[in-house]
Structure formats: structure tokens, C-alpha cells
Scaffold this motif. Sequence first.
Motif: not given
Length: 65
Positions: A14-27
Amino acid sequence: MDDLQIGMLIDTGRDLEPGSQTIAKLSFWAPEGQVFAVQGADFRIWYAGRIVGEGRVLEVIPDLV
């Protein structure tokens, strides 16, 4: 800048939102990323010449390719 910079793709589904926290896959684009992206490592997200976020590696899952 004295910090090490290694290119990567961030996939959150999903889109990253300023000030938010998320779990992401980094390649990472280069294999050196696996040397530095160890569990518990802190990192900063650099984009277009500035720091736009920060994070911590929670888990490392080896590529299955």
C-alpha cells in the motif's frame, strides 16, 4: 554524508503515509544489503536527497531464489 547508502525496493502492499508506521519487505539491489540488514539494525530511508523516514529490521527472511 558519512553514512553507508545501499539501494533497495520497499514493498508495503500500500502507499506509505507521512507519520505512519508499517511493516514492509525490503529487497536490496546489491548483495551487500544482507550484510548490514540484520535483525535489530536501525536504518534511515533516503529519497531525492533527503531523509524521509526511519525504521528497524524486525526479521530477516532469506531469499528463496
